[in-house]
Motif scaffolding. Structure first.
Motif, PDB file in Angstrom:
ATOM      1  N   UNK A 330      -1.802  14.582 -25.368  1.00  0.00           N
ATOM      2  CA  UNK A 330      -2.426  13.746 -24.362  1.00  0.00           C
ATOM      3  C   UNK A 330      -2.326  14.472 -23.023  1.00  0.00           C
ATOM      4  N   UNK A 331      -2.685  13.824 -21.961  1.00  0.00           N
ATOM      5  CA  UNK A 331      -2.594  14.416 -20.629  1.00  0.00           C
ATOM      6  C   UNK A 331      -1.500  13.677 -19.855  1.00  0.00           C
ATOM      7  N   UNK A 332      -0.820  14.410 -18.959  1.00  0.00           N
ATOM      8  CA  UNK A 332      -0.997  15.802 -18.546  1.00  0.00           C
ATOM      9  C   UNK A 332      -0.209  16.764 -19.434  1.00  0.00           C
ATOM     10  N   UNK A 333      -0.279  18.064 -19.064  1.00  0.00           N
ATOM     11  CA  UNK A 333       0.498  19.085 -19.746  1.00  0.00           C
ATOM     12  C   UNK A 333       1.409  19.780 -18.744  1.00  0.00           C
ATOM     13  N   UNK A 334       2.524  20.245 -19.230  1.00  0.00           N
ATOM     14  CA  UNK A 334       3.473  20.982 -18.378  1.00  0.00           C
ATOM     15  C   UNK A 334       3.120  22.459 -18.457  1.00  0.00           C
ATOM     16  N   UNK A 335       2.221  22.879 -17.591  1.00  0.00           N
ATOM     17  CA  UNK A 335       1.757  24.262 -17.605  1.00  0.00           C
ATOM     18  C   UNK A 335       1.206  24.605 -16.230  1.00  0.00           C
ATOM     19  N   UNK A 336       1.073  25.893 -15.973  1.00  0.00           N
ATOM     20  CA  UNK A 336       0.538  26.357 -14.695  1.00  0.00           C
ATOM     21  C   UNK A 336      -0.850  25.773 -14.474  1.00  0.00           C
ATOM     22  N   UNK A 337      -1.090  25.267 -13.269  1.00  0.00           N
ATOM     23  CA  UNK A 337      -2.393  24.731 -12.915  1.00  0.00           C
ATOM     24  C   UNK A 337      -2.521  23.237 -13.052  1.00  0.00           C
ATOM     25  N   UNK A 338      -1.583  22.591 -13.758  1.00  0.00           N
ATOM     26  CA  UNK A 338      -1.631  21.126 -13.880  1.00  0.00           C
ATOM     27  C   UNK A 338      -0.819  20.521 -12.751  1.00  0.00           C
ATOM     28  N   UNK A 339      -1.510  19.920 -11.805  1.00  0.00           N
ATOM     29  CA  UNK A 339      -0.871  19.398 -10.599  1.00  0.00           C
ATOM     30  C   UNK A 339      -0.629  17.885 -10.666  1.00  0.00           C
ATOM     31  N   UNK A 340      -0.598  17.338 -11.858  1.00  0.00           N
ATOM     32  CA  UNK A 340      -0.298  15.923 -12.029  1.00  0.00           C
ATOM     33  C   UNK A 340       1.098  15.623 -11.503  1.00  0.00           C
ATOM     34  N   UNK A 341       1.211  14.533 -10.761  1.00  0.00           N
ATOM     35  CA  UNK A 341       2.507  14.098 -10.243  1.00  0.00           C
ATOM     36  C   UNK A 341       3.202  13.248 -11.302  1.00  0.00           C
ATOM     37  N   UNK A 342       4.409  13.613 -11.674  1.00  0.00           N
ATOM     38  CA  UNK A 342       5.129  12.882 -12.705  1.00  0.00           C
ATOM     39  C   UNK A 342       5.536  11.492 -12.212  1.00  0.00           C
ATOM     40  N   UNK A 343       5.474  10.531 -13.151  1.00  0.00           N
ATOM     41  CA  UNK A 343       5.819   9.148 -12.854  1.00  0.00           C
ATOM     42  C   UNK A 343       6.712   8.592 -13.955  1.00  0.00           C
ATOM     43  N   UNK A 344       7.524   7.599 -13.630  1.00  0.00           N
ATOM     44  CA  UNK A 344       8.324   6.959 -14.681  1.00  0.00           C
ATOM     45  C   UNK A 344       7.418   6.391 -15.769  1.00  0.00           C
ATOM     46  N   UNK A 345       7.855   6.531 -17.015  1.00  0.00           N
ATOM     47  CA  UNK A 345       7.073   6.039 -18.145  1.00  0.00           C
ATOM     48  C   UNK A 345       6.215   7.091 -18.802  1.00  0.00           C
ATOM     49  N   UNK A 346       6.067   8.259 -18.186  1.00  0.00           N
ATOM     50  CA  UNK A 346       5.388   9.364 -18.865  1.00  0.00           C
ATOM     51  C   UNK A 346       6.294   9.907 -19.969  1.00  0.00           C
ATOM     52  N   UNK A 347       5.706  10.353 -21.058  1.00  0.00           N
ATOM     53  CA  UNK A 347       6.480  10.918 -22.166  1.00  0.00           C
ATOM     54  C   UNK A 347       5.962  12.311 -22.493  1.00  0.00           C
ATOM     55  N   UNK A 348       6.886  13.225 -22.720  1.00  0.00           N
ATOM     56  CA  UNK A 348       6.522  14.619 -22.963  1.00  0.00           C
ATOM     57  C   UNK A 348       7.319  15.210 -24.114  1.00  0.00           C
ATOM     58  N   UNK A 349       6.702  16.148 -24.824  1.00  0.00           N
ATOM     59  CA  UNK A 349       7.424  17.103 -25.658  1.00  0.00           C
ATOM     60  C   UNK A 349       7.657  18.323 -24.781  1.00  0.00           C
ATOM     61  N   UNK A 350       8.913  18.735 -24.646  1.00  0.00           N
ATOM     62  CA  UNK A 350       9.290  19.845 -23.760  1.00  0.00           C
ATOM     63  C   UNK A 350       9.891  20.957 -24.606  1.00  0.00           C
ATOM     64  N   UNK A 351       9.301  22.149 -24.511  1.00  0.00           N
ATOM     65  CA  UNK A 351       9.667  23.257 -25.395  1.00  0.00           C
ATOM     66  C   UNK A 351      10.230  24.445 -24.647  1.00  0.00           C
ATOM     67  N   UNK A 352      11.093  25.168 -25.362  1.00  0.00           N
ATOM     68  CA  UNK A 352      11.459  26.522 -24.986  1.00  0.00           C
ATOM     69  C   UNK A 352      11.003  27.419 -26.110  1.00  0.00           C
TER      70      UNK A 352
END
Length: 390
Positions: A330-352
């Motif tokens: 879904x949107x947003x993505x954690x990557x260069x160029x995505x300027x979405x401001x994070x808000x409480x309630x957003x859910x992410x898969x975060x990878x290394x």
């Protein structure tokens, strides 16, 4: 998590979407993506467009929503959804799906709003041919605005999915040892996850339509093949010092809510190079998660991970994370160029993630929810160098 709660949530979302559509002058939208239909109508099917049988949800700003579905699945659909107006179609004869859809849309609709990037070609071609002068516009960004922030109910379901994923990862870990095989690990994962999921379900009401079975082909690769990405379980036997990578990103889900979850293990002991690579991946992921909090830009989270890679002398072609929910991406993505401001309630898969072609890899992934204070884990398993138990 009672089924009636799921349906009440879906109905409330649909009503909210109708208000957004009315405010923006959007008369009618046709939803064809399974995740969108589940989000708004509370049901999903087990046969779909791959069998030439589209199911559609038509939402009007002023009218009650309509489901267009194959006759063969209509009984199940009617029992799973809160939507009352079901229009059925048949595989042969005059009551094909195109005929039924055109009856819902009418002879001369204004613009028809569709999910532009996911609408099946079969449906898109029909709309182009049947309504040649009618503009087809994209409803996806409008629905996407709603899906960005998860409700407490949704987060509760995702946390159940997290417990299921944890049982799967424990089974993966327990399956490892010299001479064991990748496919045996995959079988252990499926069994453990399915048994855990079954514990959250009943055979009553809406719940009885939710299968506990964990499915899809397990992503697991070992030895030098860990440098590859998304290879499926094979008959390869593990050898001492092998790195072994498990990805559950297409398997860890419950009631249509998807997670991301990855771990790397090593058989018996770990080589110095493998340790170096895996520790860099862990540290990059942890730097990203530490950067997550309301008000931060999505791209700044990615940059926190990328700084670790640079300091350790590695490069990565991976995005640092992606939003998750009823869809894998879904949107947003954690990557260069995505300027979405994070808000409480957003859910992410975060990878290394690091790949050293033909040699080894370092990978780790977790699902989190953004809180007012930072980030809370949805998935949980040790974030260290992990050795097999046998």
């Amino acid at each position: 998590m009672k089924g009636v709660d799921m349906l009440n949530e879906a109905k409330a979302r649909c009503v909210a979407l109708q208000a957004m559509m009315a405010a923006r002058g959007i008369d009618r939208a046709v939803f064809t993506d399974e995740s969108s239909i589940a989000y708004l109508a509370g049901f999903w099917g087990y046969l779909g467009i791959e069998f030439g049988r589209p199911t559609m949800l038509i939402v009007g700003a002023q009218d009650a929503p309509v489901i267009v579905t194959p006759l063969m699945e209509s009984e199940m659909v009617g029992a799973m959804t809160w939507v009352e107006d079901l229009r059925v179609w048949e595989d042969f004869g005059p009551r094909g799906w195109g005929r039924v859809l055109s009856e819902v849309l009418g002879e001369s609709p204004g613009a028809i709003w569709i999910e532009r990037n996911t609408v099946p070609a079969l449906v898109r071609n029909f709309l182009d041919d049947t309504y040649p002068g009618v503009a087809l516009r994209d409803i996806s960004p409008v629905l996407g605005e709603m899906r960005v922030i998860k409700s407490p109910f949704e987060i509760g379901v995702m946390k159940q999915a997290g417990q299921i994923a944890g049982a799967m990862m424990q089974a993966a870990h327990d399956s490892l040892g010299e001479g064991a095989t990748e496919y045996e690990s995959a079988l252990a994962v499926i069994e453990a996850g399915s048994r855990k999921a079954a514990g959250f379900l009943t055979d009553k009401g809406w719940d009885r339509f939710v299968s506990p079975m964990i499915h899809n082909l397990q992503i697991v690769q070992s030895g030098r093949d860990t440098a590859m990405v998304h290879r499926r379980a094979s008959v390869r036997a593990y050898r001492r010092r092998d790195p072994v990578y498990f990805c559950f990103c297409n398997m860890a889900q419950f009631k249509q809510y998807k997670l991301g979850f990855d771990r790397m293990f090593h058989i018996g002991e770990v080589d110095a190079r493998d340790r170096e690579v895996q520790e860099a991946a862990i540290d990059a992921q942890q730097a990203a998660i530490a950067a997550i909090r309301p008000g931060v830009l999505a791209e700044d989270v990615a940059e926190a991970a990328n700084e670790v890679y640079r300091e350790r002398g590695f490069k990565t072609g991976y995005r640092t994370g992606r939003s998750i929910g009823v869809a894998y991406l879904e949107a947003p993505e954690l990557k260069a160029g995505d300027k979405t401001v994070l808000q409480p309630g957003m859910t992410f898969a975060v990878d290394g993630g690091i790949s050293v072609d033909g040699e080894t890899a370092g990978r780790i992934g977790d699902s989190i929810v953004v809180t007012p204070q930072g980030a809370e884990y949805i998935t949980d398993y040790p974030r260290t160098i992990l050795l097999s138990k046998g």
